[in-house]
Design a protein around this motif. Structure first.
Motif, PDB file in Angstrom:
ATOM      1  N   GLY A   1      12.335  -2.531 -10.906  1.00  0.00           N
ATOM      2  CA  GLY A   1      13.684  -2.603 -10.913  1.00  0.00           C
ATOM      3  C   GLY A   1      14.520  -1.608  -9.604  1.00  0.00           C
ATOM      4  O   GLY A   1      15.443  -2.009  -9.476  1.00  0.00           O
ATOM      5  N   ILE A   2      13.497  -1.101  -8.804  1.00  0.00           N
ATOM      6  CA  ILE A   2      14.082  -0.533  -7.350  1.00  0.00           C
ATOM      7  C   ILE A   2      13.253  -1.021  -6.504  1.00  0.00           C
ATOM      8  O   ILE A   2      12.340  -1.553  -6.310  1.00  0.00           O
ATOM      9  N   LEU A   3      14.043  -1.392  -5.475  1.00  0.00           N
ATOM     10  CA  LEU A   3      13.668  -1.438  -3.982  1.00  0.00           C
ATOM     11  C   LEU A   3      13.623   0.170  -3.371  1.00  0.00           C
ATOM     12  O   LEU A   3      14.120   0.536  -2.831  1.00  0.00           O
ATOM     13  N   TYR A   4      12.033   0.109  -2.872  1.00  0.00           N
ATOM     14  CA  TYR A   4      11.597   1.840  -2.509  1.00  0.00           C
ATOM     15  C   TYR A   4      11.485   1.964  -0.610  1.00  0.00           C
ATOM     16  O   TYR A   4      11.044   0.067  -0.341  1.00  0.00           O
ATOM     17  N   LEU A   5      12.395   2.312  -0.153  1.00  0.00           N
ATOM     18  CA  LEU A   5      12.284   2.033   1.195  1.00  0.00           C
ATOM     19  C   LEU A   5      11.031   3.139   2.066  1.00  0.00           C
ATOM     20  O   LEU A   5      11.864   4.277   1.267  1.00  0.00           O
ATOM     21  N   ILE A   6      10.137   2.763   2.439  1.00  0.00           N
ATOM     22  CA  ILE A   6       9.294   3.977   2.514  1.00  0.00           C
ATOM     23  C   ILE A   6       8.715   3.956   4.368  1.00  0.00           C
ATOM     24  O   ILE A   6       8.406   3.065   4.180  1.00  0.00           O
ATOM     25  N   PRO A   7       8.315   4.932   4.742  1.00  0.00           N
ATOM     26  CA  PRO A   7       8.436   4.603   6.445  1.00  0.00           C
ATOM     27  C   PRO A   7       6.725   4.668   6.343  1.00  0.00           C
ATOM     28  O   PRO A   7       6.013   4.042   7.095  1.00  0.00           O
TER      29      PRO A   7
ATOM     30  N   GLY B   1       2.374  -4.457 -12.577  1.00  0.00           N
ATOM     31  CA  GLY B   1       2.893  -5.981 -13.755  1.00  0.00           C
ATOM     32  C   GLY B   1       4.341  -5.688 -13.202  1.00  0.00           C
ATOM     33  O   GLY B   1       4.657  -6.828 -13.370  1.00  0.00           O
ATOM     34  N   ARG B   2       4.855  -4.768 -13.271  1.00  0.00           N
ATOM     35  CA  ARG B   2       6.753  -4.376 -13.816  1.00  0.00           C
ATOM     36  C   ARG B   2       7.137  -4.726 -11.789  1.00  0.00           C
ATOM     37  O   ARG B   2       6.060  -4.345 -11.263  1.00  0.00           O
ATOM     38  N   ASN B   3       8.236  -5.259 -12.144  1.00  0.00           N
ATOM     39  CA  ASN B   3       9.236  -5.511 -11.235  1.00  0.00           C
ATOM     40  C   ASN B   3       9.493  -4.251 -10.248  1.00  0.00           C
ATOM     41  O   ASN B   3      10.906  -3.773  -9.927  1.00  0.00           O
ATOM     42  N   ARG B   4       8.681  -3.856  -9.390  1.00  0.00           N
ATOM     43  CA  ARG B   4       9.040  -2.814  -7.726  1.00  0.00           C
ATOM     44  C   ARG B   4       8.671  -2.880  -6.837  1.00  0.00           C
ATOM     45  O   ARG B   4       8.020  -4.609  -6.764  1.00  0.00           O
ATOM     46  N   TYR B   5       9.733  -2.822  -5.932  1.00  0.00           N
ATOM     47  CA  TYR B   5       9.367  -3.321  -4.441  1.00  0.00           C
ATOM     48  C   TYR B   5       9.398  -2.083  -3.752  1.00  0.00           C
ATOM     49  O   TYR B   5      10.167  -1.099  -3.471  1.00  0.00           O
ATOM     50  N   VAL B   6       8.310  -2.525  -2.182  1.00  0.00           N
ATOM     51  CA  VAL B   6       8.216  -1.688  -1.780  1.00  0.00           C
ATOM     52  C   VAL B   6       8.719  -2.343  -0.375  1.00  0.00           C
ATOM     53  O   VAL B   6       8.047  -3.626  -0.172  1.00  0.00           O
ATOM     54  N   THR B   7       9.425  -1.530   0.863  1.00  0.00           N
ATOM     55  CA  THR B   7       8.987  -1.764   2.347  1.00  0.00           C
ATOM     56  C   THR B   7       8.817  -0.553   2.810  1.00  0.00           C
ATOM     57  O   THR B   7       8.943  -0.150   2.755  1.00  0.00           O
ATOM     58  N   CYS B   8       8.610  -0.871   4.399  1.00  0.00           N
ATOM     59  CA  CYS B   8       7.998   0.066   4.932  1.00  0.00           C
ATOM     60  C   CYS B   8       9.179   0.224   6.091  1.00  0.00           C
ATOM     61  O   CYS B   8       9.657  -1.280   7.175  1.00  0.00           O
ATOM     62  N   THR B   9      10.267   0.869   6.419  1.00  0.00           N
ATOM     63  CA  THR B   9      10.977   1.661   7.304  1.00  0.00           C
ATOM     64  C   THR B   9      11.388   2.558   7.780  1.00  0.00           C
ATOM     65  O   THR B   9      11.029   3.344   6.943  1.00  0.00           O
ATOM     66  N   GLY B  10      11.920   3.144   8.176  1.00  0.00           N
ATOM     67  CA  GLY B  10      12.727   3.931   9.527  1.00  0.00           C
ATOM     68  C   GLY B  10      11.913   4.583   9.756  1.00  0.00           C
ATOM     69  O   GLY B  10      12.499   6.313   9.961  1.00  0.00           O
ATOM     70  N   LYS B  11      10.548   4.442  10.458  1.00  0.00           N
ATOM     71  CA  LYS B  11       9.814   5.255  11.900  1.00  0.00           C
ATOM     72  C   LYS B  11      11.108   4.347  12.701  1.00  0.00           C
ATOM     73  O   LYS B  11      11.201   2.887  13.088  1.00  0.00           O
ATOM     74  N   VAL B  12      10.677   5.243  14.046  1.00  0.00           N
ATOM     75  CA  VAL B  12      10.993   5.176  15.154  1.00  0.00           C
ATOM     76  C   VAL B  12       9.631   5.763  16.363  1.00  0.00           C
ATOM     77  O   VAL B  12      10.130   5.237  17.328  1.00  0.00           O
ATOM     78  N   ASP B  13       8.489   5.749  15.451  1.00  0.00           N
ATOM     79  CA  ASP B  13       7.956   5.858  16.889  1.00  0.00           C
ATOM     80  C   ASP B  13       7.188   4.198  17.534  1.00  0.00           C
ATOM     81  O   ASP B  13       8.124   3.687  17.674  1.00  0.00           O
ATOM     82  N   GLY B  14       5.806   5.132  17.486  1.00  0.00           N
ATOM     83  CA  GLY B  14       5.024   3.048  19.175  1.00  0.00           C
ATOM     84  C   GLY B  14       4.956   2.578  17.844  1.00  0.00           C
ATOM     85  O   GLY B  14       5.011   2.127  16.957  1.00  0.00           O
ATOM     86  N   THR B  15       4.623   1.616  18.093  1.00  0.00           N
ATOM     87  CA  THR B  15       4.118   0.021  18.350  1.00  0.00           C
ATOM     88  C   THR B  15       2.309   0.682  16.906  1.00  0.00           C
ATOM     89  O   THR B  15       2.821   0.078  16.033  1.00  0.00           O
ATOM     90  N   GLY B  16       1.169   1.078  18.201  1.00  0.00           N
ATOM     91  CA  GLY B  16       0.225   1.077  16.670  1.00  0.00           C
ATOM     92  C   GLY B  16       0.682   1.545  15.688  1.00  0.00           C
ATOM     93  O   GLY B  16       0.253   1.089  14.432  1.00  0.00           O
ATOM     94  N   ALA B  17       1.540   3.107  15.745  1.00  0.00           N
ATOM     95  CA  ALA B  17       2.609   3.346  14.545  1.00  0.00           C
ATOM     96  C   ALA B  17       2.549   3.161  13.649  1.00  0.00           C
ATOM     97  O   ALA B  17       2.258   2.704  12.049  1.00  0.00           O
ATOM     98  N   GLN B  18       3.880   2.315  14.520  1.00  0.00           N
ATOM     99  CA  GLN B  18       4.959   1.539  13.147  1.00  0.00           C
ATOM    100  C   GLN B  18       4.139   0.490  12.655  1.00  0.00           C
ATOM    101  O   GLN B  18       4.195   0.170  11.275  1.00  0.00           O
TER     102      GLN B  18
END
Length: 301
Positions: free
Chosen positions: A145-151, A52-69
Motif C-alpha cells: 500500500g505504499i509507493l516507494y520512490l527510489i533512485p 504478491g501484495r500491493n507495493r509500488y516502486v518508481t525510479c526518481t531522484g537522480k540528476v546525473d547523465g543519460t546512461g546512468a539514469q
C-alpha cells in the motif's frame, strides 16, 4: 547481448608482504562471502514476505547523465519484477550535460528510450491517494500500500537477475519500435567502439573512466584478428568526443571516427552494432544490455 569480458592489461592487485598476509586474505574473503550470503537471505526474505501484495516502486531522484539514469530505471524495473511489486513509471526530469533547456533535454531522452510504454504512470498512483515514501535502498521496500520512490536498485541487481533477459527484450522492443534503422541490417558486420573522452581525461576527476589510446588500439588489433579469420566483410566505427586526430592510427587503418555525433544517433548505432566494444561508461553499458550482438566489455564497476 552476449557479454564477453575483455581483459585490458594487468588488473591484478599488488602483492602483500608479510607472513600473515595469506591468513588476512582468507579472512577477508570469508567475510565477503558471509556478507554476500546475508544479503541474499535478506533479499529472499523480502521477496517471499511481500511478494504478491500491493507495493509500488518508481525510479526518481537522480540528476546525473543519460546512461546512468536509464540504467537506474532498468534496475528498479528488474527489482519490481523479482519481488512481485508493481513498477510505475516516472519520466526523466533532469539529465546532466543538457545543451539547452533541461526539461526539453529530459523529455527528448524520455521519448527516445520509450521505457514508459505500457507502464502505469506514477502520477496515476499518486492520484489514487496511495501514500509515497522516499527510500535509498530496495531493502526498505517492506510494506504494501505504499509507493516507494527510489533512485536505483543496484544493491539487488545481482540477486534479482532471473527476469532480466525478458525485461531487456521488452525494453529493446520499445526502444526500436520507432527506429527506422532497425528495419534493414547491412551486409557487412557493424563494429562499434565507444571510447570516453570529452570530460574524461587521464588527470581529471573521472580519470578512472579513461582508457588510454594504446589500449584502444590493442583492442582493435585483437578484434580485427578474429574478424579476419571469419572471412566476413565488416565496417568499424569509433564513437567518441574531442579531436579526431587522437585516433589517427585507427583512421589510417580504415576505422571511421564519429566524434561529437548526436548522442541519440550514437546510442542507436551502439545498440544496433553486431559487435560492440564498450567504454567505462554507463552509456555504452546500457547499449550493451539492449544489444543482441556480441559485446566486448571493459570492466569499470
Amino acid at each position: 547481448g552476449q557479454l564477453l569480458e575483455l581483459l585490458f592489461g594487468d588488473r591484478g592487485e599488488p602483492a602483500q608482504c608479510g607472513a600473515g598476509s595469506g591468513m588476512r586474505n582468507r579472512l577477508t574473503a570469508g567475510m565477503n562471502r558471509l556478507r554476500a550470503w546475508r544479503k541474499r537471505l535478506r533479499f529472499m526474505a523480502l521477496k517471499y514476505r511481500i511478494g504478491g501484495r500491493n507495493r509500488y516502486v518508481t525510479c526518481t531522484g537522480k540528476v546525473d547523465g543519460t546512461g546512468a539514469q536509464a540504467q537506474a530505471v532498468v534496475s528498479v524495473m528488474l527489482f519490481a519484477r523479482a519481488i512481485g511489486a508493481h513498477y510505475v513509471h516516472t519520466p526523466f526530469a533532469m539529465i546532466d550535460h543538457h545543451p539547452g533547456s533541461a526539461s526539453d533535454w529530459a523529455a527528448q531522452w524520455e521519448r527516445f528510450f520509450n521505457f514508459g510504454q505500457s507502464e502505469v504512470p506514477a502520477a496515476t498512483v499518486h492520484r489514487l491517494g496511495i501514500p509515497s515514501v522516499k527510500v535509498t535502498s530496495p531493502f526498505q521496500v517492506t510494506r504494501p500500500g505504499i509507493l516507494y520512490l527510489i533512485p536505483h536498485c543496484y544493491e539487488t541487481w545481482g540477486l534479482s537477475s532471473a527476469p532480466l533477459p525478458g525485461l531487456l527484450a521488452e525494453l529493446r522492443a520499445r526502444f526500436l519500435s520507432d527506429k527506422a534503422a532497425a528495419a534493414a541490417p547491412p551486409q557487412a558486420l557493424r563494429i562499434a567502439m565507444h571510447v570516453r573522452r570529452g570530460d574524461v581525461v587521464p588527470d581529471g576527476p573521472h580519470a578512472q573512466r579513461y582508457t588510454c589510446t594504446d589500449k584502444v588500439n590493442r583492442t582493435y588489433e585483437h578484434l580485427i584478428a578474429v574478424l579476419d579469420r571469419l572471412g566476413r566483410p565488416y565496417h568499424v566505427t569509433l564513437y567518441s568526443q574531442g579531436d579526431p586526430a587522437q585516433f589517427q592510427d585507427l583512421q589510417d587503418r580504415g576505422v571511421a571516427v564519429a566524434n561529437d555525433l548526436d548522442p541519440f544517433r550514437t546510442f542507436e548505432q551502439l545498440v544496433l552494432a553486431d559487435v560492440l566494444v564498450t567504454a567505462k561508461s554507463s552509456f555504452s553499458y546500457l547499449a550493451a544490455l539492449m544489444s543482441q550482438g556480441s559485446v566486448l566489455y571493459e570492466p569499470f564497476w
